[in-house]
Design a protein around this motif. Structure first.
Motif, PDB file in Angstrom:
ATOM      1  N   ASP A 320       6.589 -31.163  28.375  1.00  0.00           N
ATOM      2  CA  ASP A 320       6.631 -30.776  26.953  1.00  0.00           C
ATOM      3  C   ASP A 320       7.995 -31.045  26.315  1.00  0.00           C
ATOM      4  OD1 ASP A 320       7.946 -28.902  28.444  1.00  0.00           O
ATOM      5  OD2 ASP A 320       7.034 -27.154  27.475  1.00  0.00           O
ATOM      6  N   ASP A 321       8.905 -31.721  26.990  1.00  0.00           N
ATOM      7  CA  ASP A 321      10.204 -32.066  26.402  1.00  0.00           C
ATOM      8  C   ASP A 321      10.026 -33.051  25.253  1.00  0.00           C
ATOM      9  OD1 ASP A 321      11.678 -30.463  28.048  1.00  0.00           O
ATOM     10  OD2 ASP A 321      12.177 -32.040  29.496  1.00  0.00           O
ATOM     11  N   ARG A 322      10.943 -32.926  24.268  1.00  0.00           N
ATOM     12  CA  ARG A 322      10.963 -33.867  23.149  1.00  0.00           C
ATOM     13  C   ARG A 322      12.118 -34.842  23.393  1.00  0.00           C
ATOM     14  NH1 ARG A 322      11.214 -30.692  17.725  1.00  0.00           N
ATOM     15  NH2 ARG A 322      10.137 -32.505  16.875  1.00  0.00           N
ATOM     16  N   ILE A 323      11.794 -36.135  23.478  1.00  0.00           N
ATOM     17  CA  ILE A 323      12.754 -37.162  23.870  1.00  0.00           C
ATOM     18  C   ILE A 323      13.022 -38.085  22.693  1.00  0.00           C
ATOM     19  CG2 ILE A 323      13.326 -38.877  25.619  1.00  0.00           C
ATOM     20  CD1 ILE A 323      12.568 -36.109  26.719  1.00  0.00           C
ATOM     21  N   VAL A 324      14.299 -38.375  22.440  1.00  0.00           N
ATOM     22  CA  VAL A 324      14.660 -39.278  21.356  1.00  0.00           C
ATOM     23  C   VAL A 324      14.279 -40.703  21.754  1.00  0.00           C
ATOM     24  CG1 VAL A 324      16.541 -40.241  19.980  1.00  0.00           C
ATOM     25  CG2 VAL A 324      16.555 -37.810  20.617  1.00  0.00           C
ATOM     26  N   VAL A 325      13.468 -41.353  20.918  1.00  0.00           N
ATOM     27  CA  VAL A 325      13.045 -42.719  21.196  1.00  0.00           C
ATOM     28  C   VAL A 325      13.582 -43.691  20.153  1.00  0.00           C
ATOM     29  CG1 VAL A 325      10.888 -42.618  19.881  1.00  0.00           C
ATOM     30  CG2 VAL A 325      11.037 -44.104  21.888  1.00  0.00           C
ATOM     31  N   ALA A 326      14.028 -43.197  19.010  1.00  0.00           N
ATOM     32  CA  ALA A 326      14.602 -44.040  17.958  1.00  0.00           C
ATOM     33  C   ALA A 326      15.816 -43.326  17.373  1.00  0.00           C
ATOM     34  CB  ALA A 326      13.577 -44.314  16.861  1.00  0.00           C
ATOM     35  N   GLY A 327      16.951 -44.038  17.341  1.00  0.00           N
ATOM     36  CA  GLY A 327      18.174 -43.474  16.804  1.00  0.00           C
ATOM     37  C   GLY A 327      19.123 -42.932  17.845  1.00  0.00           C
ATOM     38  N   TRP A 328      18.809 -43.087  19.131  1.00  0.00           N
ATOM     39  CA  TRP A 328      19.696 -42.534  20.162  1.00  0.00           C
ATOM     40  C   TRP A 328      21.031 -43.274  20.252  1.00  0.00           C
ATOM     41  CZ3 TRP A 328      20.850 -46.416  23.391  1.00  0.00           C
ATOM     42  CH2 TRP A 328      19.895 -47.405  23.653  1.00  0.00           C
ATOM     43  N   ASP A 329      21.089 -44.511  19.721  1.00  0.00           N
ATOM     44  CA  ASP A 329      22.338 -45.272  19.787  1.00  0.00           C
ATOM     45  C   ASP A 329      23.422 -44.690  18.886  1.00  0.00           C
ATOM     46  OD1 ASP A 329      20.680 -45.939  17.670  1.00  0.00           O
ATOM     47  OD2 ASP A 329      21.542 -47.939  17.455  1.00  0.00           O
ATOM     48  N   GLN A 330      23.074 -43.700  18.038  1.00  0.00           N
ATOM     49  CA  GLN A 330      24.055 -43.065  17.160  1.00  0.00           C
ATOM     50  C   GLN A 330      24.376 -41.638  17.605  1.00  0.00           C
ATOM     51  OE1 GLN A 330      22.934 -43.493  12.969  1.00  0.00           O
ATOM     52  NE2 GLN A 330      21.548 -45.160  13.528  1.00  0.00           N
ATOM     53  N   LEU A 331      23.911 -41.263  18.797  1.00  0.00           N
ATOM     54  CA  LEU A 331      24.041 -39.879  19.238  1.00  0.00           C
ATOM     55  C   LEU A 331      25.150 -39.711  20.275  1.00  0.00           C
ATOM     56  CD1 LEU A 331      20.304 -38.798  19.663  1.00  0.00           C
ATOM     57  CD2 LEU A 331      21.825 -38.369  17.720  1.00  0.00           C
ATOM     58  N   THR A 332      25.651 -38.493  20.341  1.00  0.00           N
ATOM     59  CA  THR A 332      26.499 -38.034  21.435  1.00  0.00           C
ATOM     60  C   THR A 332      25.946 -36.698  21.899  1.00  0.00           C
ATOM     61  OG1 THR A 332      28.008 -36.956  19.884  1.00  0.00           O
ATOM     62  CG2 THR A 332      28.568 -39.213  20.591  1.00  0.00           C
ATOM     63  N   ASP A 333      26.371 -36.277  23.074  1.00  0.00           N
ATOM     64  CA  ASP A 333      25.883 -35.010  23.601  1.00  0.00           C
ATOM     65  C   ASP A 333      26.273 -33.862  22.670  1.00  0.00           C
ATOM     66  OD1 ASP A 333      24.638 -33.295  25.350  1.00  0.00           O
ATOM     67  OD2 ASP A 333      26.415 -33.058  26.613  1.00  0.00           O
ATOM     68  N   GLY A 334      25.276 -33.060  22.252  1.00  0.00           N
ATOM     69  CA  GLY A 334      25.516 -31.924  21.369  1.00  0.00           C
ATOM     70  C   GLY A 334      25.460 -32.242  19.898  1.00  0.00           C
ATOM     71  N   ALA A 335      25.184 -33.487  19.519  1.00  0.00           N
ATOM     72  CA  ALA A 335      25.148 -33.861  18.104  1.00  0.00           C
ATOM     73  C   ALA A 335      23.940 -33.237  17.412  1.00  0.00           C
ATOM     74  CB  ALA A 335      25.109 -35.379  17.962  1.00  0.00           C
TER      75      ALA A 335
END
Length: 349
Positions: A320-335
């Motif tokens: 049931d986890d929600r996983i980022v599939v689009a836009g992860w290239d702009q993320l950092t941990d905790g963003a």
């Protein structure tokens, strides 16, 4: 002047403190990154191994005349399909026919002689020795006829089974020495693929398992067959073992000598899978970004086999986890993140 310096210092300190407070406030007010999310899926996963192999007909023989002789007729052409027993090449058989006629004449004479002595035996008028001599002559004449018939039959070359002929360069009038192959006959109703696998897969392979192949000649086609043989031992030099599988070839597209890429399914089980678009690899690290309470969290995962666009996830996620599939290239941990309701790209589509 001292009072002026003191006042200036106090004022500068207040400005620095105010600037730090403003920067902190801006950090707290950072706009969330818009992302698309997906969830893992339970799917049937195939544990498979790949190899390269070579195709060959299930049956193939060189066509060689049984006796030497001059070719009188060639009744087939290169690449022709033939049935079992079809006449391919005829050799000059005049001498063989003459020898058969002579043997049959001798057989008739000895048969009559043997029959006459048997009649005399019934009336006790024939000596036992003469009867045995006539019987022996008759048996030898029968054997001579059989030999002459076989010699005449050897003057024709026929197909031992149904199949497709190879190249035929023999022409009427040429002489064959009895050791020279005139063509090759292959049964292409099915083909056999042979490949080798590393020793570690030995216990997992058994006859009857499903096997798939692809060839450069038909890159968009997949052919399926069944394992028919697992070599009974490991090759000491390569630490590998041979497998063979038979593949139906009713349409005749596959031929002997073709290169094949082999995929053997060793086991099938249910497992968690995730779109490969959501998986990030950096050196030895493999991770995804999960979303909880509006925040992205970097999560290390262990992956398994990949089939199509879906990759097995063995550890690190829940269904049931929600996983980022689009836009992860702009993320950092905790963003901070804002989830789009209809992302342009989803792993389950």
């Amino acid at each position: 002047m001292i009072a002026v310096f003191v006042a200036t210092g106090v004022f500068g300190t207040q400005l620095l403190l105010r600037g730090g407070e403003d920067a902190g406030q801006q950090g707290q007010d950072r706009q969330p990154t818009r992302v698309g999310v997906t969830s893992p899926q339970m799917r049937s996963i195939e544990d498979a191994v790949s190899a390269v192999g070579t195709l060959r007909p299930v049956r193939a023989v060189d066509i060689v005349p049984n006796v030497a002789g001059r070719v009188s007729d060639v009744l087939v052409t290169s690449g022709q399909k033939v049935s079992a027993g079809d006449l391919l090449i005829a050799l000059d058989d005049r001498a063989a026919r003459a020898a058969l006629a002579e043997a049959q004449a001798t057989l008739n004479e000895t048969e009559q002689e043997y029959s006459r002595y048997r009649q005399l035996e019934d009336s006790n008028a024939a000596a036992e020795a003469r009867l045995e001599e006539a019987r022996g002559a008759f048996r030898r004449a029968e054997a001579a006829v059989m030999m002459a018939e076989a010699n005449l039959e050897d003057r024709t070359v026929t197909a031992p089974f149904a199949g497709t002929l190879g190249v035929i360069d023999t022409e009427p009038g040429s002489f064959l020495n009895g050791n020279q192959a005139v063509t090759r006959l292959a049964d292409l109703s099915a083909v056999e693929v042979s490949a080798t696998l590393p020793e570690r897969y030995f216990r997992q392979v058994r006859p009857g398992q499903t096997l798939e192949i692809t060839t450069p000649s038909y890159p968009n086609a997949t052919f399926e067959g069944q394992v028919t043989l697992r070599a009974p031992e490991i090759d000491l030099g390569t630490r590998s073992f041979e497998i063979r599988a038979e593949i139906d070839n009713d349409d005749g597209r596959l031929v002997g000598g073709m290169f094949a890429r082999v995929r053997l399914v060793l086991d099938t089980y249910e497992g968690m899978t995730l779109s490969e678009d959501a998986i990030i690899s950096e050196g030895m690290a493999v991770y995804v970004y999960t979303v909880a309470d509006g925040t992205a969290e970097r999560t290390e995962i262990e992956i398994g086999t990949t089939r199509g666009t879906m990759t097995e996830v063995r550890e690190g996620l829940e269904i049931d986890d929600r996983i980022v599939v689009a836009g992860w290239d702009q993320l950092t941990d905790g963003a901070p993140v804002a989830v789009e309701e209809n992302p342009a790209e989803r792993g389950d589509e």
